[in-house]
Design an enzyme around this catalytic site. Structure first.
Site: not given
Length: 245
Positions: A67, A94, A168, A172, A203
């Protein structure tokens, strides 16, 4: 980098975080199919063991509890890989999450903490724990699964069509900066470290609203996980080539 063999004829060892679903699962399956010993990082033991059994691959897919938000599990995974293999050839960072409003002013500090804890801090913790093992590989590859949503060049374009996902998107961007700095540190070694964008795949992170399949998204990840000695390092890529930072 050979997809099936490294020095002394041993199979390469690859670790994928967040590998029980979506792109990570496809990457684990495909690397195993190419002859790698593939370590499938999971948070939930039952799910991890089930997915590894489903992928089969003649025992080349091995579930590993990891984790990225719990450093104790990262350390335990690194210790286990050290004892079992003594080396790590491929690391695919990932694991990722997405929470928060589409309106920047409505994104909370807690939203930011939750996203950064997985998408940025988790990558740092995992990468640092695995670096001693990666450094022993003949030609290690590190792939950070990013997104063109983190591109400042694209985000600031007047015709940018994307919804704003402050936590988010900025995570990135930060991940891409990690890639640049790690790649610079190891520029004089055979290790290659890159960020890749798999595109908007269907996803769980987008409630399966993406227009691409996980298989399509995994292609660029696989390409950089098996990059040859003449391949780039410290770059940001998608299927079509380089993405502007």
């Amino acid at each position: 980098m050979s997809e099936a063999n490294t020095e002394a004829g041993r199979p390469p060892v690859a670790l994928i975080t967040g590998a029980t679903a979506g792109i990570g699962r496809v990457v684990a399956r495909e690397l195993a199919a190419r002859g790698m010993t593939t370590l499938l990082g999971y948070r939930n033991r039952e799910r991890g063991e089930r997915v590894a059994a489903e992928l089969g691959a003649d025992g080349r897919v091995i579930p590993v509890h990891l984790d990225v938000t719990r450093e104790s599990t990262i350390a335990a995974a690194a210790e286990w890989i050290e004892a079992e293999f003594g080396v790590l050839d491929v690391l695919v960072n990932n694991a990722g999450v997405n929470v928060g409003s589409n309106v920047p002013s409505e994104v909370t500090a807690e939203d930011m903490r939750q996203v950064y804890e997985t998408n940025v801090v988790g990558v740092v913790a995992t990468t640092h724990a695995m670096l001693p093992l990666l450094s022993r590989a003949e030609a290690a590859r590190v792939v950070n699964v990013s997104s063109q949503l983190g591109s400042l060049a694209l985000a600031s374009a007047p015709d940018n069509p994307w919804h704003s996902l402050l936590a988010y998107h900025s995570s990135k961007s930060a991940l891409n900066m990690l890639t640049v700095h790690y790649a610079r540190e190891f520029a004089d070694t055979p290790m290659k470290i890159n960020s890749v964008c798999p595109g908007r795949c269907a996803t769980a992170i987008n409630d399966f609203t993406g227009t691409r399949t996980p298989e399509q998204g995994a292609e660029v990840v696989l390409r950089f996980a098996t990059l040859g000695p003449d391949g780039p390092t410290g770059g940001f890529f998608n299927d079509e080539g380089r993405i502007g930072w």
